[in-house]
Enzyme design. Structure first.
Site, PDB file in Angstrom:
ATOM      1  N   HIS A 119       0.849  -1.189   0.000  1.00  8.28           N
ATOM      2  CA  HIS A 119       0.000   0.000   0.000  1.00  8.28           C
ATOM      3  C   HIS A 119       0.886   1.240   0.000  1.00  8.28           C
ATOM      4  O   HIS A 119       1.855   1.329   0.760  1.00  8.28           O
ATOM      5  CB  HIS A 119      -0.896   0.024   1.237  1.00  8.28           C
ATOM      6  N   SER A 120       0.590   2.197  -0.879  1.00  8.24           N
ATOM      7  CA  SER A 120       1.298   3.469  -0.932  1.00  8.24           C
ATOM      8  C   SER A 120       2.803   3.226  -1.062  1.00  8.24           C
ATOM      9  O   SER A 120       3.243   2.623  -2.035  1.00  8.24           O
ATOM     10  CB  SER A 120       0.936   4.306   0.301  1.00  8.24           C
ATOM     11  N   LEU A 121       3.622   3.641  -0.091  1.00  9.03           N
ATOM     12  CA  LEU A 121       5.063   3.390  -0.158  1.00  9.03           C
ATOM     13  C   LEU A 121       5.340   1.915  -0.426  1.00  9.03           C
ATOM     14  O   LEU A 121       6.212   1.575  -1.235  1.00  9.03           O
ATOM     15  CB  LEU A 121       5.729   3.829   1.152  1.00  9.03           C
ATOM     16  N   GLY A 123       3.502  -0.224  -2.026  1.00 15.05           N
ATOM     17  CA  GLY A 123       3.197  -0.533  -3.413  1.00 15.05           C
ATOM     18  C   GLY A 123       4.290  -0.055  -4.341  1.00 15.05           C
ATOM     19  O   GLY A 123       4.638  -0.725  -5.323  1.00 15.05           O
ATOM     20  N   HIS A 294      -7.550   6.558   0.677  1.00 13.29           N
ATOM     21  CA  HIS A 294      -6.204   6.087   0.364  1.00 13.29           C
ATOM     22  C   HIS A 294      -5.884   4.802   1.133  1.00 13.29           C
ATOM     23  O   HIS A 294      -5.200   3.914   0.621  1.00 13.29           O
ATOM     24  CB  HIS A 294      -5.193   7.179   0.706  1.00 13.29           C
TER      25      HIS A 294
END
Length: 314
Positions: A119-121, A123, A294
């Protein structure tokens, strides 16, 4: 907040039904990487990586919705959660450090053809690892991100000096300069920081690994954040769109990219889509938009669990 542990959780009431999870520590040169290993230990797990300043708890609501036979290793990145902080004098470059960290873990367990979910970083790290070691990755799942945060070179050059100064400032914080808060006050701060991306209840989920009682020697009552304050400096980790597209051409594994709507408000959504389209030139990419913030995997995991289960079965 009890210190009793059952299956790696902080107390009995936290353990989901029909779920097994164990806390482990993976040795690294500067200490250890903490992780939660969900499901069977006798099979190679999906490696799950959280976002910037989050921790392995970001997957707590999603993993129990997957098949009980799914094995998932949710790590705390260095400086996050229960993992060791980098030594004084060492910089966090986030994306670049993360590739090396994943490689250390893979080599430690001698795993082959890994699967990554981030997720986010996390990903972005999955994307970069798949591009850096294309023959060693079977598939990746990226939640609400396509690549590292992208900036034009002029912006990166402009903030380099101030970012280094901030990092050095955080490095020299003494124990008595670290702020301490009451539990509910700390949760208030976390809720405000996430700006609607994480509910109050789910902020408490993250803070199971993100906060700790103030050490007795400080003679203060309350809690402090466990994450390394140097993590507040993130600008040194950015890259240009040209660099991201070059990485995208190297990805060979299957990709599931889940974009939350409204999700993260990216400065250049066209950059996000450009990375997706570039990967499609060389590999199979499934891009799906879902309703969610998010932190969709934490707030509304039911919106993405079937997508992930189907992708893992392919």
């Amino acid at each position: 907040m009890s210190e009793e542990k059952t299956n790696g959780y902080r107390n009995n009431s936290d353990v989901p039904a029909n779920t097994t999870v164990e806390e482990i520590e993976i040795p690294v040169p500067w200490g250890h990487v903490a992780a939660k290993w969900w499901g069977p230990r006798n099979k190679q797990p999906l490696i799950a990586i959280h976002g910037w300043q989050d921790n392995a708890g970001t997957w707590d609501n999603l993993i129990p919705l997957l098949s009980p036979s799914t094995s998932v290793l949710c790590i705390d990145l260095p400086g996050h959660g229960f993992s060791s902080h980098y030594p004084t004098g060492m910089q966090y470059y986030l994306f670049w450090d993360g590739i090396a960290l994943i490689r250390r873990i893979v080599k430690h367990f001698d795993w082959k053809k890994i699967r990554l979910m981030g997720h986010s970083l996390g990903g972005a790290l999955s994307f970069m690892y798949a591009a850096s070691f294309p023959d060693d990755v079977d598939r990746i799942i990226c939640v609400d991100i396509a690549s590292p945060a992208l900036r034009v070179p002029e912006t990166m050059v402009k903030v380099t000096g101030s970012s280094i100064d901030k990092s050095l400032q955080y490095e020299t914080l003494s124990d008595d300069q670290i702020p301490c808060y009451g539990y509910e006050e700390m949760i208030d701060i976390v809720v405000d920081a996430y700006r609607g991306s994480v509910t109050r209840e789910n902020c408490k989920v993250l803070m199971k690994r993100g906060m700790a009682p103030t050490p007795a020697h400080l003679k203060k009552q309350g809690y402090h954040f466990k994450r390394d304050p140097r993590l507040k400096v993130s600008a040194l980790a950015m890259m240009s769109i040209e660099t991201a597209l070059a990485y995208a051409t190297k990805v060979k594994c299957k990709v599931l990219n889940i974009r939350a709507i409204p999700g993260q408000k990216w400065e250049r959504m066209d950059y996000y889509k450009a990375v997706i389209e570039k990967m499609k030139e060389t590999t199979e990419v499934t891009y799906i938009e879902v309703n969610g913030t998010h932190h969709v995997q934490l707030n509304t995991p039911e919106n993405i669990c079937d997508l992930i289960k189907d992708f893992l079965k392919k």
